[in-house]
Enzyme design. Structure first.
Site, PDB file in Angstrom:
ATOM      1  N   TYR A 134       8.307  -0.376  17.927  1.00 29.45           N
ATOM      2  CA  TYR A 134       8.544  -1.183  16.801  1.00 29.45           C
ATOM      3  C   TYR A 134       8.643  -2.521  17.072  1.00 29.45           C
ATOM      4  CZ  TYR A 134      11.073  -3.488  13.166  1.00 29.45           C
ATOM      5  OH  TYR A 134      11.462  -4.729  12.432  1.00 29.45           O
ATOM      6  N   HIS A 135       9.740  -2.564  17.893  1.00 37.00           N
ATOM      7  CA  HIS A 135      10.135  -4.096  18.243  1.00 37.00           C
ATOM      8  C   HIS A 135       9.299  -4.734  19.072  1.00 37.00           C
ATOM      9  CE1 HIS A 135      14.224  -2.267  17.140  1.00 37.00           C
ATOM     10  NE2 HIS A 135      14.491  -3.565  16.592  1.00 37.00           N
ATOM     11  N   ARG A 180       5.578   2.620   3.407  1.00 39.87           N
ATOM     12  CA  ARG A 180       6.922   3.207   3.609  1.00 39.87           C
ATOM     13  C   ARG A 180       7.159   4.401   2.702  1.00 39.87           C
ATOM     14  NH1 ARG A 180      12.211   0.613   4.216  1.00 39.87           N
ATOM     15  NH2 ARG A 180      13.723   2.230   3.648  1.00 39.87           N
ATOM     16  N   LEU A 189      24.523   0.853   9.287  1.00 40.86           N
ATOM     17  CA  LEU A 189      25.718   0.797   8.223  1.00 40.86           C
ATOM     18  C   LEU A 189      25.621   1.501   6.914  1.00 40.86           C
ATOM     19  CD1 LEU A 189      28.477  -0.198   7.657  1.00 40.86           C
ATOM     20  CD2 LEU A 189      27.619  -2.372   6.896  1.00 40.86           C
ATOM     21  N   ASN A 244      -1.185  -0.749  12.380  1.00 39.01           N
ATOM     22  CA  ASN A 244      -0.735  -1.335  11.146  1.00 39.01           C
ATOM     23  C   ASN A 244      -0.159  -2.851  11.217  1.00 39.01           C
ATOM     24  OD1 ASN A 244      -0.007  -1.189   7.941  1.00 39.01           O
ATOM     25  ND2 ASN A 244       1.569  -1.925   8.946  1.00 39.01           N
ATOM     26  N   ASN A 304       0.785  -1.283  -0.032  1.00 43.86           N
ATOM     27  CA  ASN A 304       0.140   0.079  -0.290  1.00 43.86           C
ATOM     28  C   ASN A 304       1.070   1.293   0.052  1.00 43.86           C
ATOM     29  OD1 ASN A 304       0.909  -0.172   2.677  1.00 43.86           O
ATOM     30  ND2 ASN A 304      -0.940   0.406   3.624  1.00 43.86           N
ATOM     31  N   THR A 347      12.142  -9.861  14.482  1.00 39.90           N
ATOM     32  CA  THR A 347      13.280  -9.102  14.656  1.00 39.90           C
ATOM     33  C   THR A 347      14.246  -9.686  15.720  1.00 39.90           C
ATOM     34  OG1 THR A 347      14.492  -6.898  15.242  1.00 39.90           O
ATOM     35  CG2 THR A 347      12.034  -7.286  15.868  1.00 39.90           C
ATOM     36  N   THR A 377      27.818   8.949  12.852  1.00 37.90           N
ATOM     37  CA  THR A 377      26.962   9.280  14.003  1.00 37.90           C
ATOM     38  C   THR A 377      26.939   7.907  14.819  1.00 37.90           C
ATOM     39  OG1 THR A 377      24.863   8.688  12.803  1.00 37.90           O
ATOM     40  CG2 THR A 377      25.458  11.000  12.814  1.00 37.90           C
ATOM     41  N   LYS A 381       6.621  -6.582  17.111  1.00 38.80           N
ATOM     42  CA  LYS A 381       7.109  -7.705  16.661  1.00 38.80           C
ATOM     43  C   LYS A 381       7.059  -8.964  17.612  1.00 38.80           C
ATOM     44  CE  LYS A 381       8.661  -6.408  12.351  1.00 38.80           C
ATOM     45  NZ  LYS A 381       8.792  -7.162  11.349  1.00 38.80           N
ATOM     46  N   SER A 436      12.310  -0.707  21.671  1.00 38.72           N
ATOM     47  CA  SER A 436      11.352   0.257  21.171  1.00 38.72           C
ATOM     48  C   SER A 436       9.912  -0.166  20.937  1.00 38.72           C
ATOM     49  CB  SER A 436      11.956   0.694  19.604  1.00 38.72           C
ATOM     50  OG  SER A 436      11.436  -0.146  18.471  1.00 38.72           O
TER      51      SER A 436
END
Ligand code: USQ
Length: 382
Positions: free
Chosen positions: A181-182, A35, A239, A118, A32, A144, A253, A185, A179
């Site tokens: 997000y994690h 991203r 990376l 989502n 959809n 993850t 950073t 999962k 987080s």
């Protein structure tokens, strides 16, 4: 095989679609453009523009004479996903269709809510769709390594044999993410495990570490087939960010002490791991878990590697430790098992100087597209 790839436009979804199509599988992709939309809204688009999914498929057909079938729509909408499953009758469902960024999930309440809604609704819909339309299908779900966090004990591959007060059992390895997000999962894994026990689904959950790289066998030499390469704080993995920073002359950073250790893998290995999982399916009623990475590094080690290889290419790479915007351990024990995919035949593409050179040279060609203000915006966890 009839393979349905959910999130087929993404950093990993599109290379997976090409790889499985090249092997003559019947591939259908669904996306959809979430991203793309979030990158656009947050002003953090990828290094080079990617053709839309329909155009990518047309280019793939033109180059290789192979067909991939697309659906554009929202998998959290039941009528849409039901139609996709009804029409495609997949034997394998590869589920990448999630908001994939830890920093995005920590931006604000709206971003947190989008991530929760989502990720969990899509996973729940996938489970229901598999049960209704293809109960024998193998679900391959991208989880993850961040589900485990960084405990002070060895991390096993999904499961832990526990002895407690004279009794023993095999339970999911304890999980404590860093987080939101994690954490979604972890919730996905719990949903899948519940329905594996209850409905006898067949599931492989891939605990993947941060991915780096851009080229896979099918896209090397074809710029227009490359996946997104994000170097920004929200959607770029560490990376890939360091590579772009090195090219732009922006000090790397490193967050905090830089001792944060993770299990990394090349994007080619992601594609290979998914293929190996589908060629060797889980059993009905099994939740099979693999830890999907090939080698571990601290952030400092990654920065040093980029600095050394960059110097050989004539780049003046500096490293700057900045106050860590995240809440995470910066010095910790880390020893996760990762033999399952190697046992299935994975031949890792390690992080060699040559691999770094190839990435640096590619990004160098698009140096003018790097916008420094997109590199660091200091999304804080508190
Ligand atoms: N880091 C830096 N500097 C940066 C960016 C990151 O020091 O400029 C550090 C982070 O603090 C962290 C490590 O590098 O300690 C990895 O960060 P990352 O942004 O590469 O990875 P992460 O946010 O954990 O998420 C990425 C993917 C996600 C996937 C995850 C695997 O975006 O989709 O699930 O890697 S894992 O990290 O194993 O959970």
């Amino acid at each position: 095989m009839r393979i349905l790839i959910l999130g087929g436009d993404g950093y990993l979804g599109w290379p997976t679609a090409m790889h499985l199509s090249a092997l003559n599988h019947e591939v259908t992709v669904v996306d959809n453009y979430l991203r793309r939309r979030l990158s656009f809204e947050e002003n953090v688009e990828a290094l080079t523009p990617a053709p839309n999914l329909l155009e990518r498929i047309r280019l793939w057909q033109e180059k290789r004479g192979l067909t991939i079938k697309p659906y554009i729509g929202d998998l959290s909408d039941w009528s849409f996903i039901a139609n996709v499953f009804d029409e495609t009758e997949p034997e394998v469902v590869i589920h990448y269709a999630e908001q994939p960024s830890a920093p995005y999930s920590m931006l604000n309440r709206a971003a947190a809510s989008l991530t929760l809604n989502n990720n969990l609704n899509v996973t729940a819909n996938v489970i229901y769709a598999v049960r209704e339309f293809c109960p024998q299908a193998h679900i391959i779900k991208l989880g993850t390594m961040g589900e485990y966090g960084t405990p002070n004990i060895d991390i096993e591959e999904g499961w832990l044999d526990i002895k407690h007060k004279g009794r023993s059992d095999k339970l999911l390895f304890p999980r404590q993410a860093g987080s939101l997000y994690h954490t979604t999962k972890i919730m996905d894994t719990d949903l899948l495990w519940f329905y594996v026990r209850t409905w006898g689904l067949r599931v492989t959950d891939l605990m993947q570490g941060p991915v780096y790289g851009i080229f896979t066998e099918e896209s090397r030499g074809h710029e227009e087939l490359l996946p997104f390469f994000n170097y920004d704080e929200l959607f770029g993995t560490v990376l890939n960010r360091f590579i772009a920073q090195a090219v732009a002359g922006y000090p790397l950073t490193v967050y905090g002490g830089g001792g944060q250790t993770r299990g990394y893998l090349n994007i080619q290995d992601t594609v290979n791991c998914v293929r190996l999982s589908l060629e060797n399916p889980a059993n009905l009623g099994e939740l099979r878990i693999f830890n999907q990475f090939t080698e571990t590094f601290t952030v400092n080690e990654l920065a040093e590697k980029v600095k050394t290889v960059g110097k050989n290419l004539g780049l003046n790479v500096k490293v700057k430790r900045i106050k860590n915007p995240r809440k995470e351990k910066e010095s910790h024990y880390y020893n996760p098992a990762h033999t399952g995919l190697l046992d299935l035949g994975l031949q890792p593409n390690y992080l060699t100087d040559k691999a770094l050179e190839e990435m640096l040279s590619h990004v160098e060609k698009h140096k003018n597209n790097i916008h420094e203000h997109k590199i660091f915006r200091n999304t804080k966890w508190d």
